[in-house]
Design a protein around this motif. Structure first.
Motif, PDB file in Angstrom:
ATOM      1  N   MET A  31       0.724   2.152  -0.301  1.00 25.33           N
ATOM      2  CA  MET A  31      -0.353   1.711  -1.182  1.00 25.33           C
ATOM      3  C   MET A  31      -1.455   1.032  -0.363  1.00 25.33           C
ATOM      4  O   MET A  31      -1.165   0.291   0.559  1.00 25.33           O
ATOM      5  CB  MET A  31       0.214   0.724  -2.194  1.00 25.33           C
ATOM      6  N   SER A  32      -2.718   1.270  -0.717  1.00 25.11           N
ATOM      7  CA  SER A  32      -3.796   0.655   0.047  1.00 25.11           C
ATOM      8  C   SER A  32      -3.915  -0.824  -0.342  1.00 25.11           C
ATOM      9  O   SER A  32      -3.573  -1.228  -1.444  1.00 25.11           O
ATOM     10  CB  SER A  32      -5.108   1.374  -0.230  1.00 25.11           C
ATOM     11  N   THR A  33      -4.408  -1.586   0.603  1.00 24.00           N
ATOM     12  CA  THR A  33      -4.544  -3.019   0.355  1.00 24.00           C
ATOM     13  C   THR A  33      -5.797  -3.300  -0.485  1.00 24.00           C
ATOM     14  O   THR A  33      -6.831  -2.666  -0.290  1.00 24.00           O
ATOM     15  CB  THR A  33      -4.635  -3.790   1.692  1.00 24.00           C
ATOM     16  N   PRO A  66      -8.963  -4.957   2.305  1.00 26.29           N
ATOM     17  CA  PRO A  66      -9.029  -4.331   3.628  1.00 26.29           C
ATOM     18  C   PRO A  66      -9.864  -5.110   4.637  1.00 26.29           C
ATOM     19  O   PRO A  66      -9.725  -4.896   5.846  1.00 26.29           O
ATOM     20  CB  PRO A  66      -9.663  -2.955   3.338  1.00 26.29           C
ATOM     21  N   PRO A  72      -4.806  -7.180   9.185  1.00 17.72           N
ATOM     22  CA  PRO A  72      -3.460  -6.778   8.776  1.00 17.72           C
ATOM     23  C   PRO A  72      -2.467  -7.884   9.109  1.00 17.72           C
ATOM     24  O   PRO A  72      -2.585  -8.531  10.156  1.00 17.72           O
ATOM     25  CB  PRO A  72      -3.180  -5.528   9.611  1.00 17.72           C
ATOM     26  N   ASP A  88       1.236  -6.346  -1.689  1.00 11.58           N
ATOM     27  CA  ASP A  88       0.322  -5.813  -0.675  1.00 11.58           C
ATOM     28  C   ASP A  88       1.018  -5.826   0.692  1.00 11.58           C
ATOM     29  O   ASP A  88       1.303  -6.904   1.229  1.00 11.58           O
ATOM     30  CB  ASP A  88      -0.944  -6.682  -0.655  1.00 11.58           C
ATOM     31  N   HIS A 106      -0.120  -5.311   3.499  1.00 11.93           N
ATOM     32  CA  HIS A 106      -0.928  -5.934   4.549  1.00 11.93           C
ATOM     33  C   HIS A 106      -0.804  -7.447   4.550  1.00 11.93           C
ATOM     34  O   HIS A 106      -1.274  -8.111   5.466  1.00 11.93           O
ATOM     35  CB  HIS A 106      -2.397  -5.553   4.393  1.00 11.93           C
ATOM     36  N   HIS A 123     -11.370  -7.427  -5.487  1.00 15.32           N
ATOM     37  CA  HIS A 123     -12.392  -6.484  -5.032  1.00 15.32           C
ATOM     38  C   HIS A 123     -13.715  -7.217  -4.730  1.00 15.32           C
ATOM     39  O   HIS A 123     -14.359  -6.961  -3.713  1.00 15.32           O
ATOM     40  CB  HIS A 123     -12.598  -5.399  -6.094  1.00 15.32           C
ATOM     41  N   ASP A 172     -13.274  -9.301  -1.533  1.00 16.99           N
ATOM     42  CA  ASP A 172     -13.232  -8.489  -0.315  1.00 16.99           C
ATOM     43  C   ASP A 172     -14.632  -8.110   0.164  1.00 16.99           C
ATOM     44  O   ASP A 172     -14.850  -7.931   1.364  1.00 16.99           O
ATOM     45  CB  ASP A 172     -12.390  -7.225  -0.568  1.00 16.99           C
TER      46      ASP A 172
END
Ligand SMILES: NC(=O)c1ccc[n+]([C@@H]2O[C@H](COP(=O)([O-])OP(=O)(O)OC[C@H]3O[C@@H](n4cnc5c(N)ncnc54)[C@H](OP(=O)(O)O)[C@@H]3O)[C@@H](O)[C@H]2O)c1
Length: 236
Positions: free
Chosen positions: A1-3, A6, A10, A34, A36, A213, A216
């Motif tokens: 699954m994507s973080t 991003p 990491p 997550d 990451h 979101h 980020d």
């Protein structure tokens, strides 16, 4: 699954204060899912160590424990109080009660400020870091058209000033850091439960996805502002 984050390095480490609340629990859950995110320290009045704004020394004690986990890249302050044992939000001046005002300022402004004081020294200095403080659009002075909710509005306005001021200081010690006040929208939670139409409230998981979101995408030049869940800056 994507973080969902991003932009963070990491293996980043996170701390959530107010992890027992609807939004705090959703932040904790999203971060624990997550890959990451290497570590999430979930703090609340119920955790060990605990963070209880009725005992401000608990904030320093929890920060001392958190230090053992190493530098932190994400700090979320998800505490807040709209109603409680001290009373309901006021509709009129005649309803103002100093004990309720003090309780509101304690949980909505002073407590989060003490979290910033004790936990921002734990932020990574050499890498990007994010600090999110849950505020509210009703704390915007210029957006106040309806009146009412005196204590909550005033305490959130105070919180907004504390965030703005701390962001200036943090920008000097941690040039890659972003400190943001966030408005989550109307979210189903114990805090919002007595008010409004349940059908218009979003699920905490949905609100947190939107807030992560927004976070980020923020850069250091965006630090010290109030952001809505839809990514728009809100006026003070
Ligand atoms: N829900 C909304 O529609 C909405 C809208 C705008 C802004 N917000 C903001 O979003 C944030 C989170 O709200 P929420 O909806 O998730 O509310 P919530 O579910 O009621 O969570 C509130 C959190 O604050 C903690 N808290 C309360 N008093 C405390 C104290 N004395 N010491 C330490 N922690 C204390 C609670 O801990 P306990 O579990 O121990 O009580 C809980 O973790 C708040 O800042 C709120 O103002 C929410």
């Amino acid at each position: 699954m994507s973080t969902p984050l991003p932009s963070l390095p990491p293996g980043f480490r996170a701390i959530v204060v107010g992890a027992s609340g609807a939004l705090g629990a959703a932040f904790t859950e999203a971060l624990r899912s997550d890959r990451h995110c290497a570590h999430v320290l979930a703090l609340s009045r119920q955790s060990t160590p605990g963070v209880d704004f009725n005992d401000m020394d608990s904030v320093a004690r929890a920060a001392e424990t958190a230090r053992q986990h190493g530098p932190c890249h994400l700090l979320v302050v998800a505490t807040g109080m709209l109603h409680g044992a001290s009373g309901l939000p006021e509709k009129r001046l005649t309803q103002l009660d100093p004990a309720h005002m003090q309780a509101s300022f304690n949980v909505n402004a002073i407590g989060p400020a003490m979290v910033l004081a004790h936990f921002t020294p734990l932020l990574a200095r050499q890498e990007r870091s994010l600090v999110a403080v849950l505020s509210a659009k009703v704390g915007s002075i210029s957006d106040n058209r309806l009146g009412g909710w005196y204590s909550y509005r005033a305490a959130k306005a105070a919180l907004n000033m504390l965030v703005k001021t701390a962001a200036i200081e943090l920008g000097r010690s941690h040039p890659q850091a972003v400190l943001a006040a966030l408005h989550p929208g109307t979210v189903a939670s114990p805090l919002s439960e007595p008010f409004g139409d349940a059908r218009t409230k979003r699920a905490p998981t949905q609100a947190v996805a939107a807030l992560l979101h927004v976070l980020d995408g923020l850069r250091p030049e965006h630090s010290g502002q109030l952001w809505s869940h839809d990514g728009q800056p809100l006026p003070w």
